[in-house]
Scaffold this motif. Structure first.
Motif, short mmCIF file in Angstrom:
data_model
loop_
_atom_site.label_atom_id
_atom_site.label_comp_id
_atom_site.label_asym_id
_atom_site.label_seq_id
_atom_site.Cartn_x
_atom_site.Cartn_y
_atom_site.Cartn_z
N LYS A 88 52.81 -48.17 -2.51
CA LYS A 88 52.72 -47.57 -1.17
C LYS A 88 51.88 -46.29 -1.14
O LYS A 88 51.33 -45.94 -0.11
CB LYS A 88 54.11 -47.27 -0.62
CG LYS A 88 54.97 -48.50 -0.49
CD LYS A 88 54.37 -49.50 0.46
CE LYS A 88 55.24 -50.74 0.58
NZ LYS A 88 54.52 -51.90 1.05
N SER A 89 51.79 -45.59 -2.28
CA SER A 89 50.99 -44.36 -2.30
C SER A 89 50.48 -44.10 -3.71
O SER A 89 51.00 -44.64 -4.68
CB SER A 89 51.82 -43.16 -1.82
OG SER A 89 52.85 -42.87 -2.74
N ASN A 91 48.46 -40.68 -5.91
CA ASN A 91 47.78 -39.39 -6.01
C ASN A 91 46.82 -39.51 -7.19
O ASN A 91 47.25 -39.73 -8.32
CB ASN A 91 48.76 -38.25 -6.24
CG ASN A 91 49.59 -37.96 -5.02
OD1 ASN A 91 49.06 -37.90 -3.91
ND2 ASN A 91 50.87 -37.81 -5.20
N LEU A 109 49.03 -50.01 -0.07
CA LEU A 109 48.84 -48.57 0.09
C LEU A 109 48.94 -48.11 1.53
O LEU A 109 48.26 -48.62 2.41
CB LEU A 109 47.48 -48.14 -0.45
CG LEU A 109 47.33 -48.04 -1.95
CD1 LEU A 109 45.89 -47.70 -2.32
CD2 LEU A 109 48.28 -47.00 -2.52
N SER A 111 49.41 -44.42 1.82
CA SER A 111 48.96 -43.05 1.66
C SER A 111 48.18 -42.89 0.36
O SER A 111 48.64 -43.35 -0.69
CB SER A 111 50.17 -42.11 1.66
OG SER A 111 49.77 -40.78 1.46
N THR A 113 45.72 -39.96 -1.87
CA THR A 113 45.16 -38.63 -2.02
C THR A 113 43.95 -38.72 -2.94
O THR A 113 44.07 -39.14 -4.09
CB THR A 113 46.20 -37.65 -2.61
OG1 THR A 113 47.31 -37.60 -1.72
CG2 THR A 113 45.61 -36.26 -2.77
#
Length: 183
Positions: A88-89, A91, A109, A111, A113
């Motif tokens: 899902k995310s 960094n 995905l 989110s 960064t």
């Protein structure tokens, strides 16, 4: 894609393996543990990252929902996280300077960064994702190779960028296609 879409749950890459094809464990949703044997001359899984890294190029070539991207990786390879449906995310660390083609193809995905040092993103890198928020810390919009957000509904997504760079992103392809661009 030798073991793609299988129910494999644990992998140990022996030190004798010196060639791994693209997407070898793609869509292996049960895969929880990946290790590269110490003394492998080509690959490693440093810092217990639960991913496969091509040592010489510092490129993460195969990762999964349970992988972490080590701080000293410089690129995410072709199809590095392809079909990580449950991711899902992510960094991405500051050490990464490039994201290759299809890196996150078909991921869940929502989110992402992207650090300020990412200078290039390959075609279809975020193909068919569920992207809602992208945080891009680069002062200049990263160079893109073709459509990086193909089949991703950017009209409902928000792009977060440095305040001084908003106008730049609003005119740059494909960044300008986000529904909202905010500082």
């Amino acid at each position: 894609y030798a073991f793609a879409f299988t129910n494999i749950n644990s992998v140990i890459i022996p030190k004798s393996v010196t060639s791994i094809g693209q997407g070898v464990f793609s869509a292996c949703q049960n895969l929880k543990s990946v290790q590269v044997e110490k003394d492998n001359p080509v690959y490693d899984s440093r810092n217990n990252c639960n991913a496969i890294i091509e040592t010489a190029s510092n490129t993460l070539i195969e990762g999964w929902e349970f992988s972490s991207v080590p701080n000293n990786i410089t690129s995410l390879g072709d199809a590095a996280f392809v079909y990580c449906f449950n991711m899902k995310s992510i960094n991405i660390p500051n050490s990464v300077t490039s994201i290759a083609s299809t890196a996150f193809w078909g991921c869940g995905l929502m989110s992402v960064t992207i650090p300020k040092n990412v200078a290039s993103i390959g075609i279809h890198a975020f193909y068919c994702t569920s992207l809602q928020d992208m945080y891009c810390f680069a002062e200049s919009a990263p160079k893109t190779e073709g459509e990086i957000f193909f089949d991703t509904n950017l009209e409902k997504a928000t792009l977060h960028v440095p305040a001084a760079s908003i106008e730049l992103y609003k005119v740059a392809e494909p960044w300008r296609n986000f529904g909202h661009i905010v500082p």
